[in-house]
Scaffold this active site. Structure first.
Site, PDB file in Angstrom:
ATOM      1  N   ASP A 206       0.807  -0.694  -0.378  1.00 52.12           N
ATOM      2  CA  ASP A 206       0.377  -0.218   0.187  1.00 52.12           C
ATOM      3  C   ASP A 206       1.188   1.071  -0.110  1.00 52.12           C
ATOM      4  OD1 ASP A 206      -2.708   1.214   0.516  1.00 52.12           O
ATOM      5  OD2 ASP A 206      -2.360   2.023   2.415  1.00 52.12           O
ATOM      6  N   SER A 230      -5.669   5.884  -1.032  1.00 58.52           N
ATOM      7  CA  SER A 230      -6.826   4.470  -1.756  1.00 58.52           C
ATOM      8  C   SER A 230      -7.963   4.616  -1.682  1.00 58.52           C
ATOM      9  CB  SER A 230      -5.998   3.684  -0.597  1.00 58.52           C
ATOM     10  OG  SER A 230      -4.183   3.761  -0.364  1.00 58.52           O
ATOM     11  N   GLN A 280      -5.146  -1.394  -7.179  1.00 60.41           N
ATOM     12  CA  GLN A 280      -5.767  -0.613  -6.818  1.00 60.41           C
ATOM     13  C   GLN A 280      -5.278   0.333  -7.031  1.00 60.41           C
ATOM     14  OE1 GLN A 280      -3.692   1.964  -3.291  1.00 60.41           O
ATOM     15  NE2 GLN A 280      -4.054   0.190  -1.790  1.00 60.41           N
TER      16      GLN A 280
END
Length: 289
Positions: A206, A230, A280
């Site tokens: 991430d 995100s 993502q």
């Protein structure tokens, strides 16, 4: 290493050690972040570990799909509620909600599978990428900068991050391309628990999943007025992984539109084994857009 930080790896493992608070209910704490918000990779890893605590031995996660719903607050504990969706002969499915103040900040579904034989093939790792020893680390690039964010990524992060061809920490890349390669490894040794290693891979990725969006749009982490977060995260583990060994993220950004950008990655072990694939989408807004 900065004063007060003894072992970033041990500090992260402590944060991921969830306390059971009821039947299929757990509680975790958050690590401090320069922006004061809960790091998305942390809550994703904790949600996966919570789900894994309710799964019978011998079944490991092979995929997860999660949505980041609200920004978390670092000082407040996070409650994790696991819902048992299915327990089949080969597959187990779990939904985990991460909550603060009774409101969900993450909703995730993960699927677990018993080890089984089957067809086996994979993409090959690029052969034109320099090894991690040939690439400068975040410590090399940011270690002497007196700024909270620089100090965090250089000294306090649990992972050694090395961008092939240069980072975008301090300025945009020379070429506006969506391709990026990054070497990753935990700063310290880890237990052999495969569930933990898969959760830590979710944590680590991430940090860089939206960087190809910034590269392709000609921006960097220091772009004035930028807003980035995100939105969702999908991940597939293909084979066992060790995050205390070097891993190569081969990344792209196929599209950006509507204030959103998509990042994709294939993750290879240093011996060339494809261990995971990731996607993502994030909110990426610039003041001039």
């Amino acid at each position: 290493m900065t004063e007060g930080v003894i072992d970033p790896t041990a500090t992260l493992l402590e944060a991921l050690d969830l306390a059971a608070t009821g039947v299929d209910e757990f509680e975790g704490r958050s690590l401090p972040q320069p922006n004061g918000r809960v790091f998305g990779g942390q809550v994703l890893a904790q949600a996966l570990l919570a789900a894994g605590r309710t799964v019978e031995d011998g079944r490991l996660p092979h995929s997860l799909h999660g949505y980041f719903l609200r920004a978390g607050v670092v000082p407040e504990p996070i409650a994790f509620a696991v819902e048992r969706l299915r327990d089949g002969r080969s597959f187990t499915a779990r939904r985990t909600h991460a909550l603060q103040g009774g409101e969900p900040i993450l909703s995730m579904i993960a699927s677990f599978q018993v080890e089984q034989a089957g067809v086996d093939y994979a993409d090959e790792m690029p052969t034109d990428v320099p090894g991690p020893d040939e690439v400068p680390s975040a410590l090399d690039l940011l270690g002497t900068i007196d700024h909270p964010a620089a100090k965090f990524w250089a000294h306090e992060s649990a992972f050694d991050v090395r961008h092939v061809g240069g980072s975008i920490y301090l300025g945009r890349a020379a070429e506006a391309t969506g391709r990026q390669e990054v070497w990753f490894r935990s700063r310290g040794a880890l237990p052999t628990d495969q569930l933990l290693h898969r959760a830590l891979l979710a944590y680590a990725c991430d940090q860089v999943m939206l960087e190809p969006v910034l590269r392709r749009s000609g921006r960097s982490w220091v772009t004035p007025g930028m807003s980035i977060a995100s939105l969702d995260h999908a991940m597939w583990w293909h084979r066992d992984v060790r995050v205390d060994d070097w891993l190569l993220y081969v990344q792209t950004s196929p599209s950006a539109q509507g204030g959103r950008g998509l990042g994709a990655a294939r993750v290879f072990a240093q011996d060339g084994t494809l261990v995971a694939s990731i996607a993502q989408e994030g909110m990426v807004r610039f003041p001039e857009a």
